[in-house]
Scaffold this motif. Structure first.
Motif, PDB file in Angstrom:
ATOM      1  N   ASP A 117      95.410  75.204  26.366  1.00 52.95           N
ATOM      2  CA  ASP A 117      96.562  74.298  26.411  1.00 52.95           C
ATOM      3  C   ASP A 117      96.051  72.862  26.314  1.00 52.95           C
ATOM      4  N   GLN A 118      96.761  71.999  25.585  1.00 53.20           N
ATOM      5  CA  GLN A 118      96.245  70.641  25.384  1.00 53.20           C
ATOM      6  C   GLN A 118      97.345  69.669  24.992  1.00 53.20           C
ATOM      7  N   ALA A 119      97.078  68.395  25.285  1.00 54.59           N
ATOM      8  CA  ALA A 119      97.982  67.314  24.904  1.00 54.59           C
ATOM      9  C   ALA A 119      97.177  66.032  24.817  1.00 54.59           C
ATOM     10  N   GLY A 120      97.706  65.068  24.057  1.00 55.97           N
ATOM     11  CA  GLY A 120      97.033  63.795  23.921  1.00 55.97           C
ATOM     12  C   GLY A 120      97.534  63.033  22.715  1.00 55.97           C
ATOM     13  N   VAL A 121      96.587  62.418  21.995  1.00 57.80           N
ATOM     14  CA  VAL A 121      96.877  61.592  20.821  1.00 57.80           C
ATOM     15  C   VAL A 121      96.250  62.224  19.585  1.00 57.80           C
ATOM     16  N   LEU A 122      97.020  62.297  18.508  1.00 54.97           N
ATOM     17  CA  LEU A 122      96.495  62.690  17.204  1.00 54.97           C
ATOM     18  C   LEU A 122      96.468  61.468  16.296  1.00 54.97           C
ATOM     19  N   VAL A 123      95.329  61.219  15.669  1.00 53.96           N
ATOM     20  CA  VAL A 123      95.212  60.219  14.597  1.00 53.96           C
ATOM     21  C   VAL A 123      95.004  61.009  13.312  1.00 53.96           C
ATOM     22  N   ARG A 124      95.929  60.881  12.383  1.00 56.36           N
ATOM     23  CA  ARG A 124      95.899  61.724  11.182  1.00 56.36           C
ATOM     24  C   ARG A 124      95.806  60.874   9.922  1.00 56.36           C
ATOM     25  N   VAL A 125      94.833  61.200   9.084  1.00 57.67           N
ATOM     26  CA  VAL A 125      94.732  60.624   7.754  1.00 57.67           C
ATOM     27  C   VAL A 125      95.318  61.606   6.743  1.00 57.67           C
ATOM     28  N   ASP A 126      94.808  62.833   6.756  1.00 59.11           N
ATOM     29  CA  ASP A 126      95.337  63.909   5.922  1.00 59.11           C
ATOM     30  C   ASP A 126      94.910  65.221   6.559  1.00 59.11           C
ATOM     31  N   ASP A 127      95.119  66.351   5.851  1.00 55.29           N
ATOM     32  CA  ASP A 127      94.866  67.641   6.487  1.00 55.29           C
ATOM     33  C   ASP A 127      93.379  67.964   6.649  1.00 55.29           C
ATOM     34  N   ARG A 128      92.495  67.129   6.123  1.00 54.38           N
ATOM     35  CA  ARG A 128      91.057  67.341   6.267  1.00 54.38           C
ATOM     36  C   ARG A 128      90.360  66.253   7.078  1.00 54.38           C
ATOM     37  N   ASN A 129      91.097  65.226   7.446  1.00 55.13           N
ATOM     38  CA  ASN A 129      90.520  64.082   8.161  1.00 55.13           C
ATOM     39  C   ASN A 129      91.467  63.652   9.270  1.00 55.13           C
ATOM     40  N   TRP A 130      91.063  63.891  10.514  1.00 55.82           N
ATOM     41  CA  TRP A 130      91.908  63.555  11.655  1.00 55.82           C
ATOM     42  C   TRP A 130      91.077  63.594  12.937  1.00 55.82           C
ATOM     43  N   VAL A 131      91.625  62.998  13.977  1.00 54.77           N
ATOM     44  CA  VAL A 131      91.007  63.009  15.300  1.00 54.77           C
ATOM     45  C   VAL A 131      92.089  63.353  16.317  1.00 54.77           C
ATOM     46  N   LYS A 132      91.805  64.310  17.191  1.00 57.10           N
ATOM     47  CA  LYS A 132      92.685  64.556  18.323  1.00 57.10           C
ATOM     48  C   LYS A 132      91.896  64.285  19.591  1.00 57.10           C
ATOM     49  N   ALA A 133      92.555  63.652  20.554  1.00 51.89           N
ATOM     50  CA  ALA A 133      91.891  63.284  21.805  1.00 51.89           C
ATOM     51  C   ALA A 133      92.871  63.493  22.949  1.00 51.89           C
ATOM     52  N   GLY A 134      92.391  64.074  24.039  1.00 51.78           N
ATOM     53  CA  GLY A 134      93.269  64.322  25.164  1.00 51.78           C
ATOM     54  C   GLY A 134      92.605  65.187  26.204  1.00 51.78           C
ATOM     55  N   VAL A 135      93.426  65.994  26.868  1.00 47.22           N
ATOM     56  CA  VAL A 135      92.917  66.908  27.886  1.00 47.22           C
ATOM     57  C   VAL A 135      93.288  68.331  27.488  1.00 47.22           C
ATOM     58  N   GLU A 136      92.269  69.176  27.454  1.00 44.46           N
ATOM     59  CA  GLU A 136      92.405  70.571  27.058  1.00 44.46           C
ATOM     60  C   GLU A 136      91.851  71.448  28.171  1.00 44.46           C
ATOM     61  N   ASN A 157      85.733  49.725  11.249  1.00 47.15           N
ATOM     62  CA  ASN A 157      85.561  51.079  10.712  1.00 47.15           C
ATOM     63  C   ASN A 157      85.470  52.126  11.815  1.00 47.15           C
ATOM     64  N   ALA A 158      86.059  51.845  12.982  1.00 44.52           N
ATOM     65  CA  ALA A 158      85.873  52.739  14.124  1.00 44.52           C
ATOM     66  C   ALA A 158      87.158  52.974  14.906  1.00 44.52           C
ATOM     67  N   LEU A 159      87.207  54.162  15.509  1.00 41.32           N
ATOM     68  CA  LEU A 159      88.196  54.493  16.527  1.00 41.32           C
ATOM     69  C   LEU A 159      87.475  54.573  17.871  1.00 41.32           C
ATOM     70  N   THR A 160      88.028  53.914  18.884  1.00 44.83           N
ATOM     71  CA  THR A 160      87.498  54.017  20.234  1.00 44.83           C
ATOM     72  C   THR A 160      88.513  54.750  21.086  1.00 44.83           C
ATOM     73  N   VAL A 161      88.089  55.873  21.665  1.00 41.56           N
ATOM     74  CA  VAL A 161      88.968  56.711  22.475  1.00 41.56           C
ATOM     75  C   VAL A 161      88.633  56.496  23.947  1.00 41.56           C
ATOM     76  N   ARG A 162      89.659  56.175  24.732  1.00 40.80           N
ATOM     77  CA  ARG A 162      89.518  56.057  26.180  1.00 40.80           C
ATOM     78  C   ARG A 162      90.608  56.889  26.848  1.00 40.80           C
ATOM     79  N   ALA A 163      90.370  57.260  28.093  1.00 38.69           N
ATOM     80  CA  ALA A 163      91.366  58.024  28.845  1.00 38.69           C
ATOM     81  C   ALA A 163      91.207  57.723  30.327  1.00 38.69           C
ATOM     82  N   ARG A 164      92.289  57.945  31.067  1.00 38.85           N
ATOM     83  CA  ARG A 164      92.244  57.794  32.522  1.00 38.85           C
ATOM     84  C   ARG A 164      93.404  58.548  33.153  1.00 38.85           C
ATOM     85  N   ALA A 165      93.213  58.928  34.408  1.00 37.37           N
ATOM     86  CA  ALA A 165      94.317  59.390  35.226  1.00 37.37           C
ATOM     87  C   ALA A 165      94.903  58.180  35.935  1.00 37.37           C
TER      88      ALA A 165
END
Length: 196
Positions: free
Chosen positions: A75-94, A135-143
């Motif tokens: 089970d998971q939730a968070g943020v999806l960054v999508r360019v296309d179906d071959r290039n994307w980043v998902k970040a969250g808690v799983e 040219n970068a994505l920086t992913v951060r998270a917190r409770a």
């Protein structure tokens, strides 16, 4: 950061159902067996997780709040960054190996995966922040009530048209519901490392 109305996003894959909550949040039920993954180790390709997306230009950041009230494997939730179906980043808690894990999957044709256990986040509100600069994505998270922790630094070409927003999925079951409490966009973080 300014709030983004749920109604202003566009769905990448429709969820089973959504419910607008009295507190201004949005509850989302993804389809049974939904996931985002390409090839690595497992050999399959999945691109059927619901994500509510808006344009994500260079120089901006997106934040998503959700309640970590799920506990089944993957089970998971968070943020999806999508360019296309071959290039994307998902970040969250799983949920993996019996406990919540904060992490990210970076996909450039093939997916990778990195996680760190956060059992103390169970039952709390979690915020995931993705900042896009250069040219970068920086992913951060917190409770809630805790400082930000750096989760991932990943490449993303500055000329790549991207969209971003809340996502959830449940690769090993049906019936998951995730309560998203907020979705915001604002300026990108000024630096990778905060000042001392």
């Amino acid at each position: 950061m300014r709030s983004i109305e749920w109604s202003s996003g566009r769905w990448h894959r429709q969820p089973v159902r959504t419910v607008a909550e009295a507190d201004g949040g949005l509850s989302v039920e993804p389809g049974a067996g939904s996931d985002l993954w390409r090839h690595t180790s497992y050999g399959f390709v999945h691109d059927d997780a619901p994500a509510l997306l808006a344009d994500f230009p260079v120089g901006s950041a997106v934040e998503v709040d959700f309640r970590l009230n799920y506990a089944e494997q993957f089970d998971q939730a968070g943020v999806l960054v999508r360019v296309d179906d071959r290039n994307w980043v998902k970040a969250g808690v799983e949920v993996s190996d019996g406990q919540p894990q904060v992490g990210a999957v970076v996909t450039r044709e093939f997916s990778d995966w990195s996680v760190a256990p956060v059992p103390q986040w169970a039952g709390r509100q979690v915020t995931v922040r993705v900042s896009r600069a250069g040219n970068a994505l920086t992913v951060r998270a917190r409770a809630a009530g805790e400082p930000w922790r750096l989760v991932r630094l990943a490449p993303l070409p500055p000329d790549a048209p991207a969209s971003a927003g809340p996502y959830c999925c449940s690769p090993s079951r049906g019936g998951l519901t995730v309560h998203f409490g907020g979705w915001r966009q604002g300026p990108a973080d000024p630096t990778l490392h905060p000042p001392e």
